[in-house]
Design a protein around this motif. Structure first.
Motif, PDB file in Angstrom:
ATOM      1  N   LEU A  15       0.535  -1.203   0.010  1.00  0.00           N
ATOM      2  CA  LEU A  15      -0.309   0.087  -0.037  1.00  0.00           C
ATOM      3  C   LEU A  15       0.899   1.284   0.136  1.00  0.00           C
ATOM      4  O   LEU A  15       0.217   2.538   0.153  1.00  0.00           O
ATOM      5  N   THR A  16       2.066   1.161  -0.415  1.00  0.00           N
ATOM      6  CA  THR A  16       2.850   2.293  -0.416  1.00  0.00           C
ATOM      7  C   THR A  16       2.576   3.073  -1.887  1.00  0.00           C
ATOM      8  O   THR A  16       2.074   2.320  -2.741  1.00  0.00           O
ATOM      9  N   ILE A  17       2.682   4.262  -1.777  1.00  0.00           N
ATOM     10  CA  ILE A  17       2.287   5.007  -3.012  1.00  0.00           C
ATOM     11  C   ILE A  17       3.071   4.471  -4.353  1.00  0.00           C
ATOM     12  O   ILE A  17       2.481   4.293  -5.314  1.00  0.00           O
ATOM     13  N   GLU A  18       4.253   4.194  -4.212  1.00  0.00           N
ATOM     14  CA  GLU A  18       5.207   3.543  -5.247  1.00  0.00           C
ATOM     15  C   GLU A  18       4.551   2.345  -5.685  1.00  0.00           C
ATOM     16  O   GLU A  18       4.228   2.105  -6.893  1.00  0.00           O
ATOM     17  N   ASN A  19       4.283   1.292  -4.888  1.00  0.00           N
ATOM     18  CA  ASN A  19       3.880   0.084  -5.303  1.00  0.00           C
ATOM     19  C   ASN A  19       2.353   0.245  -5.714  1.00  0.00           C
ATOM     20  O   ASN A  19       2.233  -0.747  -6.692  1.00  0.00           O
ATOM     21  N   LEU A  20       1.607   1.116  -5.258  1.00  0.00           N
ATOM     22  CA  LEU A  20       0.141   1.049  -5.647  1.00  0.00           C
ATOM     23  C   LEU A  20       0.311   1.669  -7.389  1.00  0.00           C
ATOM     24  O   LEU A  20      -0.393   1.077  -8.049  1.00  0.00           O
ATOM     25  N   LEU A  21       0.928   2.559  -7.396  1.00  0.00           N
ATOM     26  CA  LEU A  21       1.467   3.003  -8.787  1.00  0.00           C
ATOM     27  C   LEU A  21       1.726   1.999  -9.730  1.00  0.00           C
ATOM     28  O   LEU A  21       1.153   1.651 -11.109  1.00  0.00           O
ATOM     29  N   PHE A  22       2.753   1.004  -9.311  1.00  0.00           N
ATOM     30  CA  PHE A  22       3.228  -0.005 -10.185  1.00  0.00           C
ATOM     31  C   PHE A  22       2.295  -1.080 -10.496  1.00  0.00           C
ATOM     32  O   PHE A  22       1.916  -1.401 -11.407  1.00  0.00           O
ATOM     33  N   CYS A  23       1.416  -1.366  -9.273  1.00  0.00           N
ATOM     34  CA  CYS A  23       0.325  -2.382  -9.382  1.00  0.00           C
ATOM     35  C   CYS A  23      -0.715  -1.805 -10.487  1.00  0.00           C
ATOM     36  O   CYS A  23      -1.131  -2.616 -11.321  1.00  0.00           O
ATOM     37  N   ALA A  24      -1.019  -0.551 -10.403  1.00  0.00           N
ATOM     38  CA  ALA A  24      -2.007   0.037 -11.327  1.00  0.00           C
ATOM     39  C   ALA A  24      -1.458  -0.134 -12.587  1.00  0.00           C
ATOM     40  O   ALA A  24      -2.344  -0.372 -13.784  1.00  0.00           O
ATOM     41  N   PHE A 353       7.379 -11.586  -0.906  1.00  0.00           N
ATOM     42  CA  PHE A 353       6.391 -12.444  -1.112  1.00  0.00           C
ATOM     43  C   PHE A 353       5.282 -12.062  -0.810  1.00  0.00           C
ATOM     44  O   PHE A 353       4.084 -11.955  -1.320  1.00  0.00           O
ATOM     45  N   TRP A 354       4.978 -11.600   0.617  1.00  0.00           N
ATOM     46  CA  TRP A 354       3.822 -11.008   1.151  1.00  0.00           C
ATOM     47  C   TRP A 354       3.373  -9.808   0.406  1.00  0.00           C
ATOM     48  O   TRP A 354       2.098  -9.475   0.481  1.00  0.00           O
ATOM     49  N   GLY A 355       4.093  -8.883   0.211  1.00  0.00           N
ATOM     50  CA  GLY A 355       3.868  -7.669  -0.906  1.00  0.00           C
ATOM     51  C   GLY A 355       3.301  -7.954  -1.957  1.00  0.00           C
ATOM     52  O   GLY A 355       2.455  -7.206  -2.397  1.00  0.00           O
ATOM     53  N   LEU A 356       4.017  -9.163  -2.463  1.00  0.00           N
ATOM     54  CA  LEU A 356       3.354  -9.597  -3.892  1.00  0.00           C
ATOM     55  C   LEU A 356       2.090 -10.123  -3.833  1.00  0.00           C
ATOM     56  O   LEU A 356       1.086  -9.896  -4.732  1.00  0.00           O
ATOM     57  N   VAL A 357       2.014 -10.978  -2.966  1.00  0.00           N
ATOM     58  CA  VAL A 357       0.402 -11.557  -2.532  1.00  0.00           C
ATOM     59  C   VAL A 357      -0.756 -10.584  -2.506  1.00  0.00           C
ATOM     60  O   VAL A 357      -1.668 -10.418  -2.926  1.00  0.00           O
ATOM     61  N   ALA A 358      -0.427  -9.494  -1.463  1.00  0.00           N
ATOM     62  CA  ALA A 358      -1.292  -8.269  -1.170  1.00  0.00           C
ATOM     63  C   ALA A 358      -1.384  -7.649  -2.440  1.00  0.00           C
ATOM     64  O   ALA A 358      -2.572  -7.186  -2.571  1.00  0.00           O
ATOM     65  N   SER A 359      -0.417  -7.537  -3.164  1.00  0.00           N
ATOM     66  CA  SER A 359      -0.583  -6.558  -4.166  1.00  0.00           C
ATOM     67  C   SER A 359      -1.631  -7.107  -5.619  1.00  0.00           C
ATOM     68  O   SER A 359      -2.329  -6.444  -6.154  1.00  0.00           O
TER      69      SER A 359
END
Length: 501
Positions: A15-24, A353-359
């Protein structure tokens, strides 16, 4: 409780801004490549693989994963509205396009979108629960067991992707040979280099992927001269309550089946959609309507498709064995970032791993928004002229291959593999097993050498170890099933083109 704590830990990173942008970004790109003919997750991930050098580790992997499972959503949109199937949306053409012909395009798209969300959510629970446990079991694997597991993957993927075990194995072995090009690190001997300096250090995975799945796919589509008329019909998305109730049972059945097949070697979205469709035709309350434009014919396969795409990450991250060509590219992305997927990865890199699962769950929410209320916007993508789209993709393929080592020779190697890929496609040979063989070939050789050293050159180590003996037994089962189906003139993946409108 540990599971909830791990998921909370994962969401903290996702849920960091950076990872949210990459996920989107991954979800948007994935949906786009799913819509466009001539593209797909393989070609797109190949194209973006060099970009991962300059992107933070978590962001790069989250984006590439988003492209993969996002493409499953986009595939169904083009199949339902325009009858333009990709490999993972062939079944959606049957009932989905017939619903379009009946003026129920919106209902079909809503069914595909919500079923994909259900399938993806169910699969993420399976991924979170079983990947860590499977990773612990993988510590019991020795070199001989890994060799047997890779061989099982070759046999299963060959059987499923091509329908012909012999053709598939030939492609796998061709990929293994390509993986041996270069200087042997243990002996210093040059192999398959033909005294060409450009091959002394081997062929990089980006060149093979961009050539076989990027350039070859574009040339094939140009050669086919396919033109498609943009969809211009009306779309009414919201179903009635009785229609919505028909979606849930099929979506749940597809979720369970897709999650199981996604874990197994040779499984994945392609075989999952056919299996889910076949199950619905036998057990659904409305089975007589399936094949003529039924909701169940769209819901089950869409859920299975998405579920299998998510759980295919389990063998990659827990054992270190990719089960299909896309997972082989994902493995290459992990290695480029300095991470070796397999036993111990979850313990060493829990944030990843858990960041990827959550994303993935966050991406699931993004994709529902992108593919249900905004579906009218995506349909306008079909208006992009081919004479603009294809040269642009070829240009980026060349840029991508050059950027890996800043070497023009890599572009020439990519072009050579583009020619190889195109010839294989014209011969009706699927390049996907080739990619798997290319990535796993060096690993297979390394583990085979270790097994021989440990056993002092005795091949009996493969049948003395319980795990490898069991896996070799499964290979024998695959061969027997292939022989039986060949004698009966059948294929594991049925030809459903006769049912398509």
């Amino acid at each position: 409780m540990d599971l909830l704590q791990n998921l909370a830990f994962g969401f903290e990173h996702a849920l960091t801004i950076e990872n949210l942008l990459f996920c989107a970004a991954g979800c948007v790109i994935g949906t786009l490549v799913g819509l466009l003919p001539g593209l797909g997750p393989l070609a797109t991930i190949s194209l973006l693989l060099p970009l991962t050098y300059s992107i933070p580790m978590s962001g790069a992997l989250i984006m590439l994963a988003g492209i993969y499972y996002g493409a499953q959503y986009g595939d169904s949109v083009s199949a339902i509205t325009m009858k333009i199937p990709h490999a993972t949306s062939i079944v959606a053409c049957i009932d989905g396009y017939k619903m379009t012909l009946k003026g129920k395009t919106g209902l079909a798209l809503f069914t595909a979108g919500i079923s994909s969300f259900i399938g993806g959510t169910f699969a993420l629970v399976v991924l979170a629960c079983f990947a860590p446990s499977l990773g612990k079991i993988a510590f019991f694997f020795g070199p001989a067991d890994y060799c047997a597991l890779m061989l099982l993957g070759f046999f299963c993927v060959s059987f499923v992707t091509t329908g012909s075990l012999l053709n598939g194995l030939m492609m796998c072995m061709l990929g293994v040979i390509f993986g041996q090009i270069g200087t042997d690190l243990e002996t210093g001997i040059q192999r398959f280099t033909f005294d060409l300096p450009v091959l002394y250090e081997g062929v990089n995975v980006v060149s093979v992927a961009l050539g076989c799945f990027g350039i070859a796919e574009i040339v094939k589509n140009i050669d086919a001269k396919n033109e498609h008329t943009p969809f211009s019909g009306k779309i009414k998305l919201m179903p009635t309550w009785p229609e919505f109730k028909r979606i849930i049972p099929s979506a749940l059945r597809g979720s369970v089946l897709g999650s199981i097949l996604g874990i197994l070697p040779g499984g994945g979205p392609v075989i999952a959609q056919f299996a889910a469709y076949g199950i619905d035709k036998k057990v659904s309350k409305y089975k007589d309507e399936i094949g003529s434009g039924a909701i169940e014919g769209v819901a089950g396969q869409a859920a299975a498709d998405e579920a299998a795409a998510r759980t295919s990450f389990i063998p990659l991250m827990s054992i270190g064995i990719p089960e299909n060509a896309v997972m082989a590219l994902m493995m290459a992305a992990f290695i480029l970032k300095g991470i070796q997927p397999g036993p111990g990865m979850i313990e060493k890199h829990p944030d990843l791993f858990w960041g990827l699962v959550a994303s993935m769950w966050i991406g699931n929410c993004f994709l529902v928004i992108l593919n249900v209320p905004l579906v009218r916007l995506w349909l306008s993508v079909f208006k992009i002229p081919y004479n603009v789209l294809f040269p642009s993709i070829l240009f980026f393929c060349c840029i991508g291959s050059f950027s890996v080592n800043n070497n023009l020779d890599d572009v020439l190697v990519t072009a050579a593999f583009g020619l190889i890929g195109y010839v294989l496609m014209r011969l009706h040979l699927d390049p996907a097993p080739l990619m798997l063989g290319f990535v796993l070939g060096p690993m297979l050789e390394e583990n085979f050498r270790r097994a021989m050293v440990i056993s002092r050159g005795s091949f009996t180590t493969f049948i003395e170890r319980p795990i490898s003996a069991t896996l070799l037994g499964l290979i024998a089962v695959v061969i027997i099933v292939n022989l039986i189906l060949s004698l009966r003139g059948r294929h594991l993946v049925p030809d459903l083109r006769a049912e398509m409108p």
